[in-house]
Design a protein around this motif. Structure first.
Motif, mmCIF file in Angstrom:
data_model
loop_
_atom_site.group_PDB
_atom_site.id
_atom_site.type_symbol
_atom_site.label_atom_id
_atom_site.label_comp_id
_atom_site.label_asym_id
_atom_site.label_seq_id
_atom_site.Cartn_x
_atom_site.Cartn_y
_atom_site.Cartn_z
ATOM 1 N N PHE A 226 14.608 6.683 3.536
ATOM 2 C CA PHE A 226 13.298 6.211 3.100
ATOM 3 C C PHE A 226 13.396 5.518 1.743
ATOM 4 O O PHE A 226 14.046 6.025 0.822
ATOM 5 N N GLU A 227 12.736 4.380 1.629
ATOM 6 C CA GLU A 227 12.478 3.756 0.337
ATOM 7 C C GLU A 227 10.964 3.716 0.183
ATOM 8 O O GLU A 227 10.278 2.885 0.782
ATOM 9 N N ILE A 228 10.457 4.667 -0.611
ATOM 10 C CA ILE A 228 9.017 4.908 -0.681
ATOM 11 C C ILE A 228 8.337 3.900 -1.596
ATOM 12 O O ILE A 228 8.771 3.672 -2.725
ATOM 13 N N SER A 229 7.257 3.319 -1.104
ATOM 14 C CA SER A 229 6.438 2.432 -1.927
ATOM 15 C C SER A 229 5.628 3.284 -2.902
ATOM 16 O O SER A 229 4.903 4.193 -2.484
ATOM 17 N N PRO A 230 5.736 3.036 -4.215
ATOM 18 C CA PRO A 230 5.034 3.877 -5.198
ATOM 19 C C PRO A 230 3.516 3.792 -5.043
ATOM 20 O O PRO A 230 2.967 2.755 -4.673
ATOM 21 N N HIS A 231 2.858 4.909 -5.329
ATOM 22 C CA HIS A 231 1.398 4.955 -5.320
ATOM 23 C C HIS A 231 0.975 5.951 -6.391
ATOM 24 O O HIS A 231 1.469 7.080 -6.427
ATOM 25 N N ALA A 232 0.060 5.544 -7.244
ATOM 26 C CA ALA A 232 -0.286 6.355 -8.419
ATOM 27 C C ALA A 232 -0.887 7.702 -8.059
ATOM 28 O O ALA A 232 -0.671 8.698 -8.754
ATOM 29 N N THR A 233 -1.657 7.769 -6.978
ATOM 30 C CA THR A 233 -2.383 9.009 -6.678
ATOM 31 C C THR A 233 -2.057 9.614 -5.324
ATOM 32 O O THR A 233 -2.465 10.737 -5.040
ATOM 33 N N SER A 234 -1.354 8.899 -4.478
ATOM 34 C CA SER A 234 -1.106 9.377 -3.114
ATOM 35 C C SER A 234 0.350 9.797 -2.938
ATOM 36 O O SER A 234 1.260 8.973 -3.032
ATOM 37 N N ARG A 235 0.552 11.081 -2.694
ATOM 38 C CA ARG A 235 1.903 11.578 -2.441
ATOM 39 C C ARG A 235 2.357 11.172 -1.042
ATOM 40 O O ARG A 235 1.552 11.071 -0.121
ATOM 41 N N PHE A 236 3.657 10.963 -0.897
ATOM 42 C CA PHE A 236 4.236 10.662 0.409
ATOM 43 C C PHE A 236 4.896 11.938 0.915
ATOM 44 O O PHE A 236 5.737 12.526 0.235
ATOM 45 N N LEU A 237 4.524 12.386 2.118
ATOM 46 C CA LEU A 237 5.043 13.627 2.678
ATOM 47 C C LEU A 237 5.767 13.347 3.989
ATOM 48 O O LEU A 237 5.212 12.704 4.888
ATOM 49 N N VAL A 238 6.999 13.830 4.081
ATOM 50 C CA VAL A 238 7.759 13.750 5.330
ATOM 51 C C VAL A 238 7.879 15.167 5.879
ATOM 52 O O VAL A 238 8.473 16.042 5.239
ATOM 53 N N HIS A 239 7.329 15.376 7.059
ATOM 54 C CA HIS A 239 7.329 16.700 7.673
ATOM 55 C C HIS A 239 8.419 16.775 8.741
ATOM 56 O O HIS A 239 8.552 15.870 9.572
ATOM 57 N N THR A 240 9.198 17.853 8.709
ATOM 58 C CA THR A 240 10.167 18.130 9.767
ATOM 59 C C THR A 240 9.908 19.538 10.285
ATOM 60 O O THR A 240 9.002 20.233 9.809
ATOM 61 N N LYS A 241 10.717 19.960 11.238
ATOM 62 C CA LYS A 241 10.524 21.288 11.818
ATOM 63 C C LYS A 241 10.707 22.385 10.780
ATOM 64 O O LYS A 241 10.020 23.410 10.817
ATOM 65 N N GLU A 242 11.621 22.187 9.818
ATOM 66 C CA GLU A 242 11.944 23.246 8.863
ATOM 67 C C GLU A 242 11.382 23.019 7.469
ATOM 68 O O GLU A 242 11.072 23.974 6.765
ATOM 69 N N VAL A 243 11.280 21.752 7.029
ATOM 70 C CA VAL A 243 10.894 21.492 5.643
ATOM 71 C C VAL A 243 9.889 20.352 5.573
ATOM 72 O O VAL A 243 9.716 19.579 6.522
ATOM 73 N N THR A 244 9.243 20.260 4.405
ATOM 74 C CA THR A 244 8.404 19.114 4.058
ATOM 75 C C THR A 244 8.913 18.553 2.738
ATOM 76 O O THR A 244 9.087 19.294 1.767
ATOM 77 N N VAL A 245 9.175 17.254 2.707
ATOM 78 C CA VAL A 245 9.645 16.589 1.498
ATOM 79 C C VAL A 245 8.489 15.783 0.927
ATOM 80 O O VAL A 245 7.896 14.954 1.624
ATOM 81 N N GLN A 246 8.156 16.026 -0.352
ATOM 82 C CA GLN A 246 7.048 15.305 -0.970
ATOM 83 C C GLN A 246 7.543 14.480 -2.156
ATOM 84 O O GLN A 246 8.309 14.951 -2.981
ATOM 85 N N VAL A 247 7.064 13.223 -2.218
ATOM 86 C CA VAL A 247 7.523 12.288 -3.247
ATOM 87 C C VAL A 247 6.357 11.415 -3.692
ATOM 88 O O VAL A 247 5.315 11.345 -3.039
ATOM 89 N N LEU A 248 6.554 10.708 -4.810
ATOM 90 C CA LEU A 248 5.607 9.681 -5.245
ATOM 91 C C LEU A 248 6.218 8.300 -5.025
ATOM 92 O O LEU A 248 5.676 7.469 -4.333
ATOM 93 N N GLY A 249 7.353 8.036 -5.606
ATOM 94 C CA GLY A 249 8.041 6.764 -5.390
ATOM 95 C C GLY A 249 9.525 6.978 -5.577
ATOM 96 O O GLY A 249 9.975 7.254 -6.686
ATOM 97 N N THR A 250 10.294 6.881 -4.518
ATOM 98 C CA THR A 250 11.710 7.215 -4.613
ATOM 99 C C THR A 250 12.428 6.746 -3.358
ATOM 100 O O THR A 250 11.822 6.211 -2.434
#
Length: 382
Positions: A226-250
């Motif tokens: 993933f190359e996440i598009s930055p957003h000042a107020t909206s977190r980006f969440l990737v959900h899988t069966k075991e974990v959730t990864v949360q980012v802002l811009g990365t």
């Protein structure tokens, strides 16, 4: 014994490749003159080299040409291949593991492929499988059939080009879609917020036609970068069966295949990985969060190697064949069977190329004596 064996092997191939230091060569002469066991190991290696015609290969190889051939395969030049892989300017790769040495001979005329194996047929089979996009109303689009243009499907306009899809929302209703990438394929998608996702073989990702809440949620089964598009107020969440990864811009790589441990590797920025059991880990660039039986543990990694799957290359370091088997099944769409269970524990080090199954298997047989056969669409190690 094993330590001495590995040390002698290392010195032998350094000398064969012409990169042994003067100090090591002097120490080697003393060792061979005073240690009968070391001399026996050395003579055994010389005999094997004669049988494999290794020295002849080194003499006749144009190292500059070989290096150019290796680099000409790389589609994205920003990925470098680690220097330790090349012992004679990429003409021969000698990757030493505790249980064997994997010769990766990269000039085609120097490799003899067992004619009884129809491995090319396996590659032809998975090339015919389609990458599909399925919406929540049941509409199915075979993206492999579309090279470029715009596809309209119930509130979503899809801009396609070879190997890539851009989602453009045009309707009032949010539509969830699932991108399915079959074994042997990879695909890139640009989400509505501009986030770029490269999806690996045997993976799927579910995403909305647009993001409009304080979180941007997608759902992954398999592996993606993933190359996440930055957003000042909206977190980006990737959900899988075991974990959730949360980012802002990365940018990060997430591997979450069913039946395998989940692995999150951070390239840049910052992410937090949250497990279903409530545990979490915050990563800094250059580190991997592995989800194990007892929770998270982290380690360093080489981004060039880890992301090489986007170019159809998979690096592996001293892993048992049983851990390599799922990768082969995803890349070549073939079931891997160990006719003798003890073979599954043999450790190997090297690389595997998605379009080069025959040579990988031939190298494995030559270096470690692991025989193989294709029967009824299955790859048997025997």
């Amino acid at each position: 014994m094993t330590s001495k064996n590995d040390h002698i092997r290392s010195l032998y191939f350094e000398k064969l490749a012409g990169i042994i230091s003067a100090e090591d060569e002097s120490d080697l002469e003393v060792l061979l003159a005073t240690d009968a066991m070391a001399k026996q190991i050395w003579e055994s290696l010389e005999e094997q080299a004669i049988n494999l015609r290794t020295e002849e290969f080194l003499r006749c190889t144009d190292s500059r040409k070989a290096l150019d051939q290796v680099y000409s395969r790389r589609v994205n030049k920003k990925f470098r291949l680690p220097i330790y892989i090349y012992w004679t300017a990429a003409a021969i790769m000698l990757l030493i593991s505790g249980s064997g040495i994997l010769f990766l001979l990269r000039q085609l005329h120097t490799i003899t492929v067992d004619p009884k194996l129809a491995t090319q047929q396996l590659l032809d089979i998975h090339k015919n499988q389609s990458i599909q996009l399925i919406t929540n109303n049941g509409t199915i689009v075979k993206l492999s059939d579309h090279t470029s243009g715009i596809i309209s499907m119930g509130g979503i306009d899809l801009q396609t080009q070879p190997g890539e899809l851009t989602s453009m929302h045009t309707g009032a209703q949010i539509v969830m879609s699932t991108l399915i990438v079959p074994p042997g394929k990879t695909y890139k998608i640009i989400l509505a917020d501009g986030t770029a996702v490269w999806v690996n073989s045997g993976s799927s990702i579910r995403f909305p036609s647009r993001f409009e809440s304080d979180t941007r949620d997608v759902f992954l089964d398999g592996e993606a970068y993933f190359e996440i598009s930055p957003h000042a107020t909206s977190r980006f969440l990737v959900h899988t069966k075991e974990v959730t990864v949360q980012v802002l811009g990365t940018s990060f790589n997430l591997r979450a295949y069913r039946g395998e441990s989940t692995q999150t590797a951070l390239i840049s920025g910052s992410v937090q990985v949250d497990a279903k059991d409530g545990s979490s880990m915050r990563l800094s660039p250059g580190k991997i969060a592995n989800m194990g039986i007892n929770g998270f543990f982290s380690q360093l990694f080489d981004p060039d190697e880890l992301l090489a799957w986007r170019e159809g290359i998979y690096y592996f370091h001293h892993i048992p064949l049983r851990e390599l088997a799922p990768v082969m099944e995803r890349w070549y769409d073939i079931a891997v069977i160990f006719d003798h269970p003890e073979l599954s524990g043999q450790a190997v080090t090297g690389l595997m190329e998605k379009e080069d199954l025959q040579h990988f298997l031939s190298d494995l047989k030559t270096s470690m004596g692991v025989d193989y056969e294709v029967r009824n669409g299955q790859l048997h190690f025997k």
